[in-house]
Each structure stands twice: as C-alpha cells, then as structure tokens.
Design a protein around this motif. Structure first.
Motif, PDB file in Angstrom:
ATOM      1  N   GLY A 170       6.720  16.430   6.075  1.00 54.95           N
ATOM      2  CA  GLY A 170       7.849  17.046   6.754  1.00 54.95           C
ATOM      3  C   GLY A 170       7.589  17.453   8.189  1.00 54.95           C
ATOM      4  O   GLY A 170       8.529  17.775   8.915  1.00 54.95           O
ATOM      5  N   ALA A 171       6.332  17.425   8.610  1.00 56.85           N
ATOM      6  CA  ALA A 171       5.998  17.847   9.972  1.00 56.85           C
ATOM      7  C   ALA A 171       6.302  16.771  10.999  1.00 56.85           C
ATOM      8  O   ALA A 171       6.318  17.055  12.198  1.00 56.85           O
ATOM      9  N   TYR A 172       6.527  15.555  10.558  1.00 58.68           N
ATOM     10  CA  TYR A 172       6.654  14.420  11.470  1.00 58.68           C
ATOM     11  C   TYR A 172       8.115  14.034  11.685  1.00 58.68           C
ATOM     12  O   TYR A 172       8.910  13.988  10.748  1.00 58.68           O
ATOM     13  N   ASN A 173       8.419  13.743  12.954  1.00 60.24           N
ATOM     14  CA  ASN A 173       9.790  13.459  13.358  1.00 60.24           C
ATOM     15  C   ASN A 173      10.135  11.969  13.283  1.00 60.24           C
ATOM     16  O   ASN A 173      11.297  11.611  13.112  1.00 60.24           O
ATOM     17  N   TRP A 174       9.140  11.123  13.480  1.00 58.51           N
ATOM     18  CA  TRP A 174       9.397   9.686  13.545  1.00 58.51           C
ATOM     19  C   TRP A 174       8.439   8.920  12.641  1.00 58.51           C
ATOM     20  O   TRP A 174       7.257   9.292  12.504  1.00 58.51           O
ATOM     21  N   TRP A 175       8.966   7.843  12.079  1.00 59.28           N
ATOM     22  CA  TRP A 175       8.193   7.023  11.153  1.00 59.28           C
ATOM     23  C   TRP A 175       8.402   5.553  11.441  1.00 59.28           C
ATOM     24  O   TRP A 175       9.478   5.133  11.850  1.00 59.28           O
ATOM     25  N   GLY A 176       7.352   4.768  11.203  1.00 65.14           N
ATOM     26  CA  GLY A 176       7.480   3.329  11.265  1.00 65.14           C
ATOM     27  C   GLY A 176       7.973   2.779   9.938  1.00 65.14           C
ATOM     28  O   GLY A 176       8.173   3.528   8.978  1.00 65.14           O
ATOM     29  N   GLN A 177       8.171   1.465   9.897  1.00 59.99           N
ATOM     30  CA  GLN A 177       8.679   0.817   8.695  1.00 59.99           C
ATOM     31  C   GLN A 177       7.582   0.519   7.687  1.00 59.99           C
ATOM     32  O   GLN A 177       7.878   0.248   6.520  1.00 59.99           O
ATOM     33  N   GLY A 178       6.343   0.549   8.124  1.00 60.17           N
ATOM     34  CA  GLY A 178       5.231   0.343   7.208  1.00 60.17           C
ATOM     35  C   GLY A 178       4.655  -1.058   7.270  1.00 60.17           C
ATOM     36  O   GLY A 178       5.340  -2.013   7.633  1.00 60.17           O
ATOM     37  N   THR A 179       3.387  -1.161   6.908  1.00 60.92           N
ATOM     38  CA  THR A 179       2.714  -2.448   6.796  1.00 60.92           C
ATOM     39  C   THR A 179       1.932  -2.462   5.486  1.00 60.92           C
ATOM     40  O   THR A 179       1.284  -1.472   5.135  1.00 60.92           O
ATOM     41  N   GLN A 180       2.020  -3.564   4.773  1.00 66.38           N
ATOM     42  CA  GLN A 180       1.447  -3.633   3.428  1.00 66.38           C
ATOM     43  C   GLN A 180      -0.026  -4.015   3.483  1.00 66.38           C
ATOM     44  O   GLN A 180      -0.410  -4.978   4.162  1.00 66.38           O
ATOM     45  N   VAL A 181      -0.834  -3.275   2.749  1.00 67.29           N
ATOM     46  CA  VAL A 181      -2.251  -3.582   2.574  1.00 67.29           C
ATOM     47  C   VAL A 181      -2.511  -3.791   1.096  1.00 67.29           C
ATOM     48  O   VAL A 181      -2.189  -2.911   0.286  1.00 67.29           O
ATOM     49  N   THR A 182      -3.054  -4.928   0.757  1.00 69.10           N
ATOM     50  CA  THR A 182      -3.373  -5.232  -0.633  1.00 69.10           C
ATOM     51  C   THR A 182      -4.854  -5.576  -0.732  1.00 69.10           C
ATOM     52  O   THR A 182      -5.324  -6.472  -0.035  1.00 69.10           O
ATOM     53  N   VAL A 183      -5.545  -4.857  -1.595  1.00 73.32           N
ATOM     54  CA  VAL A 183      -6.983  -5.061  -1.762  1.00 73.32           C
ATOM     55  C   VAL A 183      -7.223  -5.666  -3.140  1.00 73.32           C
ATOM     56  O   VAL A 183      -6.856  -5.067  -4.157  1.00 73.32           O
ATOM     57  N   SER A 184      -7.804  -6.842  -3.168  1.00 74.79           N
ATOM     58  CA  SER A 184      -8.087  -7.504  -4.439  1.00 74.79           C
ATOM     59  C   SER A 184      -9.522  -7.202  -4.866  1.00 74.79           C
ATOM     60  O   SER A 184     -10.435  -7.187  -4.056  1.00 74.79           O
ATOM     61  N   SER A 185      -9.691  -6.986  -6.160  1.00 74.99           N
ATOM     62  CA  SER A 185     -11.017  -6.624  -6.677  1.00 74.99           C
ATOM     63  C   SER A 185     -11.728  -7.837  -7.230  1.00 74.99           C
ATOM     64  O   SER A 185     -11.160  -8.910  -7.338  1.00 74.99           O
TER      65      SER A 185
END
Length: 124
Positions: free
Chosen positions: A109-124
C-alpha cells in the motif's frame, strides 16, 4: 503519465541467474523509493527488495537475502534486480513499484505506481 515497464523475465533452470530491469518514465524518481514485489502461483504478492530515495541502504525479503541484489541507475529512471541461484520457489510474476516518498517500504500500500509485471519461471 507515469509508466513503469519491466523486462528481463523468462524461463531459467534452477541454480542459474536472471536480471530484471524496470524503466520509469513520466516523472523523476531520483529521490523516490522503488521496489520489486512478486506474486507466485497461488500466493499473495510479496515484497522482494526495495531501495530508498535517500542514503538508506536497500532491504530484502527473507527468502531472497544473499541471492538477489537490487540497484538503480540513470538518475533513478532504471531499477534492476539481479537474481542469482534461482530455485523453483522464485517462480512468479515480478512487479516494479515506485512511490512519491523517499523511504523504502515492504508494504504494498505504500507504493503509488506499479508496472504490469514480467514472468520468471524456474525449472528444477
């Protein structure tokens, strides 16, 4: 209009590294706090790392301490997240966030602006 655009996500094997970038535009963020959050499958959004707009050092979530490094360059217009020794628990959508205040915070809640996001997938 303020925009935060993330990039650098992708598919990586466990143990490897990725570097995320966030380019900010629309205003100056030189003296503003910025942060990375993430949301894994079936999980709530959580704080990953944050930097302040003053001389205070960065902070990290417990699950990434010692593996992730946050930094900012270009007068605060670009935020990075270096992620090393990735594991499957790091699989998530990663979001860049910025606020008007200088003090970093782990609170969503402290942040005023957000990006759309980028996906990170880690395969084991």
């Amino acid at each position: 209009q303020v925009r935060l655009i993330e990039s650098g996500g992708g598919l990586v094997q466990a143990g490897n590294s990725l570097r995320l970038s966030c380019v900010a535009s629309g205003r100056t963020f030189r003296n503003s706090a910025m942060a990375w959050f993430r949301r894994g499958p079936g999980k709530e959004r959580e704080f990953v790392a944050g930097v302040s707009g003053n001389t205070l050092g960065p902070s990290y979530g417990d699950s990434v301490k010692g593996r992730f490094t946050i930094s900012r360059h270009d007068a605060g217009t670009t935020l990075y997240l270096q992620m090393d020794n990735l594991n499957s628990d790091d699989t998530a959508t990663y979001y860049c966030a910025a606020r008007t205040g200088a003090m970093r915070s782990s609170s969503i809640g402290a942040y005023n602006w957000w990006g759309q996001g980028t996906q990170v997938t880690v395969s084991s």
